[in-house]
Design a protein around this motif. Sequence first.
Motif, mmCIF file in Angstrom:
data_model
loop_
_atom_site.group_PDB
_atom_site.id
_atom_site.type_symbol
_atom_site.label_atom_id
_atom_site.label_comp_id
_atom_site.label_asym_id
_atom_site.label_seq_id
_atom_site.Cartn_x
_atom_site.Cartn_y
_atom_site.Cartn_z
ATOM 1 N N GLU A 35 47.571 35.794 45.970
ATOM 2 C CA GLU A 35 46.461 34.949 46.208
ATOM 3 C C GLU A 35 45.827 35.696 47.685
ATOM 4 O OE1 GLU A 35 45.782 30.848 48.923
ATOM 5 O OE2 GLU A 35 47.564 31.134 48.019
ATOM 6 N N LEU A 36 46.522 36.542 48.312
ATOM 7 C CA LEU A 36 45.956 37.251 49.317
ATOM 8 C C LEU A 36 44.926 38.390 49.075
ATOM 9 C CD1 LEU A 36 45.600 37.958 52.447
ATOM 10 C CD2 LEU A 36 47.490 39.416 51.894
ATOM 11 N N ILE A 37 45.221 38.943 47.751
ATOM 12 C CA ILE A 37 44.278 39.975 47.260
ATOM 13 C C ILE A 37 43.062 39.064 46.615
ATOM 14 C CG2 ILE A 37 44.273 41.516 45.279
ATOM 15 C CD1 ILE A 37 45.515 42.598 47.703
ATOM 16 N N GLY A 38 43.185 38.196 45.917
ATOM 17 C CA GLY A 38 42.033 37.179 45.700
ATOM 18 C C GLY A 38 41.010 36.822 46.878
ATOM 19 N N TRP A 39 41.743 36.463 48.133
ATOM 20 C CA TRP A 39 40.892 36.227 49.075
ATOM 21 C C TRP A 39 40.133 37.425 49.716
ATOM 22 C CZ3 TRP A 39 39.214 31.688 49.143
ATOM 23 C CH2 TRP A 39 39.977 30.607 48.821
ATOM 24 N N ILE A 81 41.730 50.554 42.527
ATOM 25 C CA ILE A 81 42.030 50.116 43.727
ATOM 26 C C ILE A 81 42.529 48.822 43.842
ATOM 27 C CG2 ILE A 81 39.585 49.061 44.261
ATOM 28 C CD1 ILE A 81 41.939 51.634 46.323
ATOM 29 N N LEU A 82 42.233 47.844 42.981
ATOM 30 C CA LEU A 82 42.742 46.636 42.808
ATOM 31 C C LEU A 82 44.131 46.635 42.654
ATOM 32 C CD1 LEU A 82 42.258 43.401 42.940
ATOM 33 C CD2 LEU A 82 42.134 43.794 40.337
ATOM 34 N N ILE A 181 29.970 47.645 44.093
ATOM 35 C CA ILE A 181 29.911 47.506 42.672
ATOM 36 C C ILE A 181 31.280 47.439 42.428
ATOM 37 C CG2 ILE A 181 29.299 48.595 40.403
ATOM 38 C CD1 ILE A 181 26.691 49.623 41.626
ATOM 39 N N GLU A 182 32.058 48.380 42.922
ATOM 40 C CA GLU A 182 33.420 48.391 42.333
ATOM 41 C C GLU A 182 34.195 47.051 42.741
ATOM 42 O OE1 GLU A 182 34.795 52.052 43.800
ATOM 43 O OE2 GLU A 182 35.576 51.358 45.798
ATOM 44 N N LEU A 187 35.769 41.252 40.530
ATOM 45 C CA LEU A 187 35.878 39.803 40.898
ATOM 46 C C LEU A 187 36.608 39.122 39.723
ATOM 47 C CD1 LEU A 187 34.926 37.970 43.047
ATOM 48 C CD2 LEU A 187 32.722 37.649 41.968
ATOM 49 N N PRO A 188 36.335 39.209 38.441
ATOM 50 C CA PRO A 188 36.765 38.180 37.378
ATOM 51 C C PRO A 188 38.331 38.389 37.286
ATOM 52 C CG PRO A 188 35.090 39.570 36.464
ATOM 53 C CD PRO A 188 35.170 39.990 37.791
ATOM 54 N N ILE A 189 38.946 39.545 37.629
ATOM 55 C CA ILE A 189 40.395 39.777 37.484
ATOM 56 C C ILE A 189 41.080 39.088 38.931
ATOM 57 C CG2 ILE A 189 42.370 41.421 37.574
ATOM 58 C CD1 ILE A 189 40.353 43.548 36.167
ATOM 59 N N SER A 190 40.209 39.445 39.927
ATOM 60 C CA SER A 190 40.941 39.019 41.211
ATOM 61 C C SER A 190 40.721 37.295 41.327
ATOM 62 C CB SER A 190 40.326 39.553 42.400
ATOM 63 O OG SER A 190 38.743 39.194 42.401
ATOM 64 N N MET A 191 39.740 36.890 40.671
ATOM 65 C CA MET A 191 39.627 35.293 40.709
ATOM 66 C C MET A 191 40.614 34.778 39.816
ATOM 67 S SD MET A 191 37.642 34.442 42.999
ATOM 68 C CE MET A 191 38.391 35.860 43.775
ATOM 69 N N ALA A 192 40.979 35.392 38.601
ATOM 70 C CA ALA A 192 42.114 34.914 37.781
ATOM 71 C C ALA A 192 43.297 35.022 38.386
ATOM 72 C CB ALA A 192 41.968 35.784 36.596
ATOM 73 N N MET A 193 43.602 36.115 39.407
ATOM 74 C CA MET A 193 44.773 36.118 39.998
ATOM 75 C C MET A 193 44.911 35.038 40.994
ATOM 76 S SD MET A 193 44.695 40.267 40.493
ATOM 77 C CE MET A 193 45.855 40.239 41.744
ATOM 78 N N LEU A 194 43.763 34.733 41.923
ATOM 79 C CA LEU A 194 43.691 33.689 42.651
ATOM 80 C C LEU A 194 43.901 32.455 42.278
ATOM 81 C CD1 LEU A 194 43.184 32.913 45.682
ATOM 82 C CD2 LEU A 194 40.517 32.828 45.261
ATOM 83 N N VAL A 195 43.206 31.956 41.238
ATOM 84 C CA VAL A 195 43.313 30.739 40.544
ATOM 85 C C VAL A 195 44.858 30.479 40.040
ATOM 86 C CG1 VAL A 195 42.519 29.177 38.670
ATOM 87 C CG2 VAL A 195 41.039 30.469 39.947
ATOM 88 N N GLY A 196 45.409 31.581 39.378
ATOM 89 C CA GLY A 196 46.655 31.497 38.632
ATOM 90 C C GLY A 196 47.621 31.316 39.843
ATOM 91 N N SER A 197 47.456 31.908 41.008
ATOM 92 C CA SER A 197 48.552 32.131 42.085
ATOM 93 C C SER A 197 48.569 30.532 42.645
ATOM 94 C CB SER A 197 48.104 33.144 42.934
ATOM 95 O OG SER A 197 49.055 32.802 44.284
#
Length: 305
Positions: A35-39, A81-82, A181-182, A187-197
């Motif tokens: 969740e922290l990485i998503g934020w 880097i993600l 840009i990077e 964003l799509p991956i991190s948002m999936a991680m955030l929502v999933g968490s």
Amino acid sequence: MRESSRGLLLAVGAYLVWGVMPMYVVLMEGIGAIELIGWRILASLVVAAIIVTVVRGWSRIRAVLRDRRSMLFLCLSGVAILANWTVFAYAVLSQHIVETSLGYFLNPILSVVLAVVVLRERLRPAQWVAVGISSVAVVVLVVGYGTFPWIALVLAVSFGTYGLLKKQVGAKVDAITGFTIETAATLPISMAMLVGSIVIVGPTILEVSPGQQWAVLGFGVVTALPLMLFSAAARRVSLATLGFTQYIAPSMSLAFGVLVMGEPMPLERLVGFAIVWLALAVLMVDLVVAERSRRRALAVPLPAP
């Protein structure tokens, strides 16, 4: 102040910020790593957009968006880097700070290996010696400590891959444009991680103090600041100078992990670290010698026609 002196201060500043990163992440203990990485991605993207607006850099963003090759490498570097950030956050929040420092000590050597494997570069003899010594260090850590240092190796490989991909873009993309840009690409991956968490564990950010929530919002600034400092430093100082300053951050992390957080440093782990430091000493001496040879070659006047 001379440009080289200013560049050295900028480089030291960048690595000091990276060095306190574990301390900053510890402030947010109680928030899930995923969740922290998503934020962090969201906060970083907001900060990047503000900076681009202030420096009027949207035209440069649009120019890079039309360059398919640069976009490909920036998207891939964003994923690298993600992965690095995710493992780093997990390691710090699970009290493996010492192993993160090992990863960043190993990073220069893993970068050399990646240059051979991917770019087909030829290593100098001293570089091969450094790679060999570091391999012994990993074996010592595995056998002596009883566990495979996967956190350290994932951090080293992911950050080395990030640097390799950024090198493919070169000077065509400035630091702020590339960072924006990077970050947007992840964003799509991190948002999936955030929502999933949040769905699986719940919104842990609501369970911590307001101060910790503000720290999460400040993550974007803490992420962008050292990148800008480093980019400015890289244009002013030699590769050898940057090579030496990069050990500030893992040294600070190591001291924080052992002295403040009380993580164990048994003899077998200390021996493994000592062997890594020996490999780095060989690598740095070789870098200095190569840099001096390059400067002497440039100083030799060409014969008159």
